[in-house]
Design an enzyme around this catalytic site. Structure first.
Site: not given
Length: 257
Positions: A10, A12
């Site tokens: 991932d 953010d």
């Protein structure tokens, strides 16, 4: 025992603390430029993070927190324009060096690259945001270690739906039992698990540290730059002092044995 073939990251909150000091600030700047009196403070943005995707977050804000705003007839276009401005503001923040990578991220990425481990980005943020973060944090050609960039609207359903993970694994031509995910939020964890990826490491941040991470393989406060910096918050795996490739391989093998 399934052999680990790829790491799925991932972005953010996982690679960098982009939410509070990046996306939130950029949204507020875009609102001001558009002549709107909206302001997303830190607590409000924390609530809005329950919804993944920037455009979806604006729509949720109007539906739940700013119902008195008179929506334009072309609401989709209005939101898309705001989001486009926000992306520009976010990239400008990155170019100023305002959003560094989280502790241990650069080390782990380099270690995995040197070992020939396949890697992919799996995120709901836009491809432009991903490219800007990697370019300004890792330097020219920084997307090279990532074989696949699964980002933005490449699939219609955002996390916690499994679609973005499923799409990434299809591009890699790998099965869930060959992949390990690194996430920071419950939405991300649920997305990975529902795609069939069972080995998931969660590295929490200020916005997600209070979330529930049931069925995560391991939950830590950071990846760690040096042994001893990383603290285990949850998970049945042995004591952890740093998240390195060797540990990820052992964790993955234990999950799939």
């Amino acid at each position: 025992m399934a052999n680990l073939k790829a790491l799925l990251f991932d972005v953010d909150g996982t690679l960098a603390n982009t939410e509070r000091d990046g996306h939130r600030v950029a949204f507020n700047t875009a609102f001001k430029e558009a002549g709107l009196d909206w302001h997303w403070d830190e607590p409000l943005y924390g609530a809005l993070l329950k919804v993944t995707g920037g455009k979806e977050r604006v729509r949720h804000y109007l539906e739940k927190f700013n119902r008195e705003f008179e929506k334009p007839d072309n609401l989709d276009q209005f939101i898309a324009s705001l989001h486009q401005s926000k992306t520009r503001c976010y990239v400008e923040l990155l170019e100023k060096g305002a959003i560094p990578l989280r502790n241990g991220v650069r080390r782990l990425l380099k270690e995995a690259e040197n070992a020939g481990m396949r890697m992919a980005v799996v995120t709901t943020t836009t491809p432009e945001n991903v490219a800007a973060l990697l370019e300004n944090s890792l330097g020219h050609g920084s997307e090279a270690p990532f074989e696949v960039i699964a980002a933005g609207d490449v699939v219609p359903a955002k996390k916690p739906a499994p679609d973005i993970y499923t799409w990434a694994m299809e591009q890699l031509n790998l099965k869930p039992e060959q992949c390990l995910a690194v996430e920071d939020s419950d939405n991300g964890l649920r997305s990975a698990l529902s795609s069939g990826v069972r080995s998931v490491v969660v590295t929490v941040n200020g916005y997600t540290q209070g979330e529930s991470f049931d069925n995560a393989s391991l939950v830590v406060d950071q990846l760690g730059e040096q042994p001893g910096e990383c603290s285990k918050l949850a998970g049945d795996f042995a004591p952890v002092s740093i998240i390195d490739l060797d540990l990820l391989k052992k964790l993955h093998g234990a999950v799939w044995e």
